[in-house]
Design an enzyme around this catalytic site. Sequence first.
Site, short mmCIF file in Angstrom:
data_model
loop_
_atom_site.label_atom_id
_atom_site.label_comp_id
_atom_site.label_asym_id
_atom_site.label_seq_id
_atom_site.Cartn_x
_atom_site.Cartn_y
_atom_site.Cartn_z
N GLU A 1 0.84 -1.20 0.00
CA GLU A 1 0.00 0.00 0.00
C GLU A 1 0.88 1.25 0.00
O GLU A 1 2.04 1.21 0.43
CB GLU A 1 -0.88 -0.03 1.27
N ASN B 1 -12.34 -1.33 -0.81
CA ASN B 1 -11.60 -1.93 0.29
C ASN B 1 -12.26 -1.53 1.61
O ASN B 1 -12.53 -0.34 1.82
CB ASN B 1 -10.15 -1.41 0.29
N GLU B 2 -12.50 -2.48 2.46
CA GLU B 2 -13.09 -2.21 3.78
C GLU B 2 -14.22 -1.17 3.65
O GLU B 2 -14.23 -0.14 4.32
CB GLU B 2 -12.02 -1.78 4.79
N TYR C 1 -6.54 -9.09 11.41
CA TYR C 1 -5.20 -8.85 11.97
C TYR C 1 -5.10 -9.45 13.36
O TYR C 1 -6.08 -9.44 14.13
CB TYR C 1 -4.94 -7.33 12.05
N GLU D 1 -5.82 -9.29 3.63
CA GLU D 1 -5.02 -8.58 4.65
C GLU D 1 -4.97 -9.47 5.89
O GLU D 1 -6.02 -9.75 6.49
CB GLU D 1 -5.62 -7.22 4.99
N GLN E 1 2.29 -6.13 5.43
CA GLN E 1 2.45 -5.76 4.04
C GLN E 1 3.86 -6.15 3.60
O GLN E 1 4.69 -6.51 4.43
CB GLN E 1 2.21 -4.27 3.87
O1 AHR Z 1 -2.88 -2.62 6.23
C1 AHR Z 1 -3.18 -1.44 6.89
C2 AHR Z 1 -4.66 -1.07 6.80
O2 AHR Z 1 -5.41 -2.02 7.50
C3 AHR Z 1 -5.26 -1.07 5.42
O3 AHR Z 1 -5.07 0.10 4.74
C4 AHR Z 1 -6.72 -1.27 5.72
O4 AHR Z 1 -7.39 -1.93 4.66
C5 AHR Z 1 -6.73 -2.05 7.01
O5 AHR Z 1 -7.57 -1.50 7.95
#
Ligand code: AHR
Length: 488
Positions: free
Chosen positions: A27, A174-175, A237, A294, A343
Amino acid sequence: MSQLKMTVDQTNKISKINKEIYGHFAEHLGRCIYGGIYVGKDSPIPNINGYRKDVVEALKALKVPVLRWPGGCFADTYHWKDGIGKPEERRKIVNIHWGGVTEDNSFGTHEFLDFCELIGCDAYVAVNLGSGTVQEAAEWVEYMTSSNVSPMTDLRKKNGREKPWNVKYIGIGNESWGCGGSMTVDHYSNLYKQFQQYIPSNGKIACGPNAADYNWTDGIMRNCQYSGMRGLSLHFYTIPTGDWGKKGSSVDFPENEYYSTIANTWEMETLLKKHDAVMNRYDLEKKIGLVVDEWGVWTDVIDGTNPGFLYQQNSMRDAILASVNLNLFNEHSDRVMMANIAQMVNVLQSVILTEGERMVKTPTYHVFDMYKDHMESTLVYSNIENKQILEGRYLPAVSQSVSLDDSGKLHITISNASLDEDFDINCILPRTEYKTATAKILTAKYDTCNTFDNPDAVAPEAFTDVTLDGESLKFTLPKCSVLAIELC
Ligand code: AHR
């Protein structure tokens, strides 16, 4: 030392492991693109057309299959025409999500797609649904992929690229439930259907759920299942403490936080099972894939760095975490068609860190390297009599997956999350006739990191404590280790 019994049946073939499960995400965030991947042609840092030479070589060695770009949250603020044409004439914008810094757009469509060609991976481009228009998205796809005569293809040619690129996947937003527009599932579904109508691609990926939001998955499947959707994304995450306000350090953390991190990452197993179950209501044949685009550990940033740049270190703990997740993706490869670690460089759980002209491969890099033979192989049945290692939480000590490649070699990846106990593994492989076993191990104290001064503190080594005798494979799996065994 405990003994654990393991069984592998290579005649019981379960699913193909798509190479895209070993994918990455880059990103416009912090030093991922600028400084990490791209330094510009005039940089004193050795580069190929502006791309860091050391990073290109490291990524080629990993056989990166696919790369997602330009975000993340950034994608829904990105207007692609800002990033084409002469670099010095490109519009400079503010990166509102990540540190409020100026984005000079010197890395744009050409630079991204040429980078994918250089490292030999497929491209996954996320178009702007949050603040962009249908026309803008449609024109971008035409610019990148069409070989017909049109204003967009003429523009591409004028900018120096005659032939179209191959863009395998197009993410639509995205999201969208969060930074991509705070939408409800029905609102997003309507927009997805509208956008996708004008985007010719066999690889359209709809915005999927945040972690355990099963209602979102149900809504998208119900509303969009017949609208050209190749996949549905999932973002999850791992937060070491479980608290987004104080996530935990990437370099200095106690044993109990090591264990809570690994227990938290096992949540991925529940998410894969439950989202798959929801998708089964609409798609029992599993034609629509789950795209975990992600994933990874998200810690507090390194002290003294810009909080908006999400720069963190990477330790042996994170190698165990990567191993658990990759084994889970393999296990669920009947539904999981792609995954992209967040990432690629210098942001969150990176495989590479850079500082000026120096570069290190992180422990996570080495796990990807040790696992790469699973790509395009066939997952086969394996089972282990496991041991729980955390009071009151689900945390199996061992995680494993086994695959068979086209040449008949068997690949076993297995990790031990215990910090106290080695395990004697007695693996039975009925009806096999393998002659040799070779293995590599990654092991170190749980919080060891590769630093710029000590880049090989955590590095794979040959492992010889493996014996193969007919249908029996025996090895000792040391505490806090990841092991890759090849039988041929
Ligand atoms: O990876 C960091 C961020 O995490 C991304 O931009 C977003 O899609 C997610 O919340």
